[in-house]
Design an enzyme around this catalytic site. Structure first.
Site, PDB file in Angstrom:
ATOM      1  N   SER A 289       1.615  -9.697  -1.131  1.00  0.00           N
ATOM      2  CA  SER A 289       1.308  -8.276  -0.952  1.00  0.00           C
ATOM      3  C   SER A 289       1.661  -7.712   0.414  1.00  0.00           C
ATOM      4  O   SER A 289       1.928  -6.518   0.540  1.00  0.00           O
ATOM      5  CB  SER A 289      -0.170  -8.028  -1.257  1.00  0.00           C
ATOM      6  OG  SER A 289      -0.991  -8.878  -0.487  1.00  0.00           O
TER       7      SER A 289
ATOM      8  N   LYS B  84       0.808  -1.232   0.000  1.00  0.00           N
ATOM      9  CA  LYS B  84       0.000   0.000   0.000  1.00  0.00           C
ATOM     10  C   LYS B  84       0.836   1.275   0.000  1.00  0.00           C
ATOM     11  O   LYS B  84       0.431   2.293  -0.549  1.00  0.00           O
ATOM     12  CB  LYS B  84      -0.966   0.003   1.192  1.00  0.00           C
ATOM     13  CG  LYS B  84      -2.164  -0.906   0.972  1.00  0.00           C
ATOM     14  CD  LYS B  84      -3.272  -0.610   1.970  1.00  0.00           C
ATOM     15  CE  LYS B  84      -4.522  -1.399   1.635  1.00  0.00           C
ATOM     16  NZ  LYS B  84      -4.363  -2.857   1.926  1.00  0.00           N
TER      17      LYS B  84
ATOM     18  N   GLU C 288     -10.543   7.353   3.904  1.00  0.00           N
ATOM     19  CA  GLU C 288     -11.265   6.494   4.833  1.00  0.00           C
ATOM     20  C   GLU C 288     -10.429   5.244   5.044  1.00  0.00           C
ATOM     21  O   GLU C 288      -9.538   4.939   4.260  1.00  0.00           O
ATOM     22  CB  GLU C 288     -12.626   6.104   4.256  1.00  0.00           C
ATOM     23  CG  GLU C 288     -12.613   4.945   3.270  1.00  0.00           C
ATOM     24  CD  GLU C 288     -11.854   5.200   1.989  1.00  0.00           C
ATOM     25  OE1 GLU C 288     -11.721   6.374   1.590  1.00  0.00           O
ATOM     26  OE2 GLU C 288     -11.369   4.218   1.390  1.00  0.00           O
TER      27      GLU C 288
HETATM   28  C1  LIG Z   1      -5.193  -3.889   1.459  1.00  0.00           C
HETATM   29  C2  LIG Z   1      -4.472  -5.137   1.170  1.00  0.00           C
HETATM   30  C3  LIG Z   1      -4.826  -5.959   0.077  1.00  0.00           C
HETATM   31  C4  LIG Z   1      -6.006  -5.712  -0.804  1.00  0.00           C
HETATM   32  O1  LIG Z   1      -5.969  -4.545  -1.556  1.00  0.00           O
HETATM   33  P1  LIG Z   1      -5.749  -4.540  -3.126  1.00  0.00           P
HETATM   34  O2  LIG Z   1      -6.070  -3.143  -3.502  1.00  0.00           O
HETATM   35  O3  LIG Z   1      -6.651  -5.555  -3.743  1.00  0.00           O
HETATM   36  O4  LIG Z   1      -4.322  -4.878  -3.358  1.00  0.00           O
HETATM   37  C5  LIG Z   1      -4.052  -7.080  -0.175  1.00  0.00           C
HETATM   38  N1  LIG Z   1      -3.003  -7.402   0.611  1.00  0.00           N
HETATM   39  C6  LIG Z   1      -2.643  -6.642   1.661  1.00  0.00           C
HETATM   40  C7  LIG Z   1      -1.472  -7.062   2.483  1.00  0.00           C
HETATM   41  C8  LIG Z   1      -3.352  -5.486   1.984  1.00  0.00           C
HETATM   42  O5  LIG Z   1      -2.993  -4.744   3.039  1.00  0.00           O
END
Ligand SMILES: *Cc1c(COP(=O)(O)O)cnc(C)c1O
Length: 407
Positions: A388, A101, A123
């Site tokens: 992610s 993020k 938000e």
């Molecule tokens: C917020 C989040 C997501 C989901 O958000 P996307 O916009 O679909 O990438 C996925 N993995 C993690 C670790 C997150 O914090």
């Protein structure tokens, strides 16, 4: 590659178009007041963000503050436990603040400073976007208002504490069900009054144009790095890549590096407890076309056509739609959107932790589970997973709800 008349060699020039459309999806469905604000951001994006100075500064920040490039890890023990297919992970969990993020939050906040804005607002539901944005605000010395439902504030105490330590104002929203939807409404209402001095930083490839474009572009560093690193590491491209899809930002950025390659691309949606409406958040699999939160995409609706209640074990995937680009890539057949349920996800969470020493975010564990399933259907080859985020935030929840499995 050409698919249904879309040429992927020139894809990024043509999609989205100048009005923010990926085919029929996207656009800018906001009040007249906010239209002006969105046009200002669009204009700034096309000029400022393409300037040498901006690009050089963002590059420096990514290297010196965020810790980019993040590595790719070969998941050898996990691969060997499954057979001959080799699994790899792009380590966005090693990004500063623990997830992808920050890639778009730093970009959005840097743009805010170039535009002369004093404040950024957003938000947050589970608080992940709020923490990333508060981190960016602290770095640039911007004021930061994060709107959050009162119920979520109680549930997400550690993230609320992080945001406050970082100097953000956490604004409690006490309307309605006091969760994400009300927080979105309150943040948009505040933005309508304050747009001259601030920008609204959307947390995924969602919302009105230019956000799906801008967030995808800021996240595309993930795919660009991953492609280069994977080639260097193995001498070839992966056969398949996979990423979890909530709003769709980590996946959109990751996929961007491979759209024109002979690589099978998979998005993974949360099937949660099962296929009944309310038990999952698999909007691309079960949803229909519609407009919400300022954009046209595929979404889950209740009987009144309003955004339906959704559920996922991963709070970051818990959203009743996905970005317009994903709806487009799905219709084109360029990306296949599969689903993984809670149980497979938690099994993958422990498999990666115990065989590789990496505790993944539960969101990311969806992609790991999918790669494990896919590997079992392939003889040989390689799969690259976008990891992610890291799972520190999820440990208490997992132990409380699933316990520690036997070895
Ligand atoms: C917020 C989040 C997501 C989901 O958000 P996307 O916009 O679909 O990438 C996925 N993995 C993690 C670790 C997150 O914090």
């Amino acid at each position: 590659m050409i698919l249904n008349n879309v040429n992927f060699e020139t894809y990024f020039k043509n999609y989205p178009d100048k009005n923010g459309y990926f085919g029929k999806y996207g656009g800018c469905y906001v009040s007249d007041e906010l239209k002006g604000a969105m046009e200002e951001i669009t204009e700034a994006y096309y000029t400022i963000c393409q300037s040498r100075k901006f690009i050089a500064e963002l590059r420096r920040i990514r290297k010196e503050f965020q810790g980019r490039p993040t590595p790719i890890s070969h998941l050898e023990r996990l691969s060997n436990s499954l057979g001959r297919v080799q699994l790899y992970a792009k380590r966005e969990d090693l990004n500063h603040s623990g997830a992808h993020k920050l890639n778009h939050c730093m970009g959005e906040a840097l743009l805010a400073t170039y535009m002369g804005k004093k404040k950024i607002i957003a938000e947050t539901g589970a608080g992940q976007h709020g923490v990333a944005l508060a981190t960016a605000a602290a770095y640039f010395g911007l004021e930061c208002d994060i709107y959050m439902g009162a119920v979520d504030i109680k549930k997400q105490a550690p993230n609320v504490a992080r945001m406050k330590i970082l100097g953000a104002n956490v604004v409690e929203v006490t309307e309605g069900a006091q969760t994400l939807k009300e927080a979105v409404d309150a943040a948009f209402a505040a933005y309508s009054k304050e747009y001259k001095d601030c920008i609204y930083c959307i947390g995924s490839v969602l919302g009105p144009h230019p956000f799906p474009l801008m967030v995808r572009d800021f996240q595309s560093i993930v795919g660009i790095e991953a492609r280069e690193q994977f080639l260097e590491m193995t001498g070839h491209l992966p056969d398949a890549i996979t990423a979890c899809v909530g709003g769709g930002s980590n996946s959109a950025g990751f996929f961007a590096g491979f759209l024109n390659d002979p690589v099978d691309i998979y998005g993974v949606e949360p099937l949660g407890r099962g296929p009944k409406l309310g038990d999952h958040a698999a909007s691309l699999n079960f949803g229909t076309e519609g407009v919400m939160h300022g954009f046209n995409s595929i979404m889950l609706k209740d009987e009144n056509g309003e955004p339906a209640p959704v559920y996922s074990v991963a709070s970051g995937l818990d959203y009743p739609s996905s970005g317009p680009e994903h709806a487009f890539l799905k219709d084109l057949g360029r990306v296949q959107y599969d689903m993984v349920d809670d149980k497979e996800t938690i099994d993958a969470f422990f498999a990666l932790s115990r065989m590789e020493g990496i505790i993944p975010a539960i969101e990311s564990a969806h992609a790991v589970a999918h790669a494990i399933r896919l590997a079992k259907t392939m003889d040989t080859g390689s799969i690259l997973i976008n990891l992610s985020g890291r799972g520190d935030k999820d440990m208490d929840y997992v132990i409380e709800h699933y316990g520690i499995p036997e070895k």
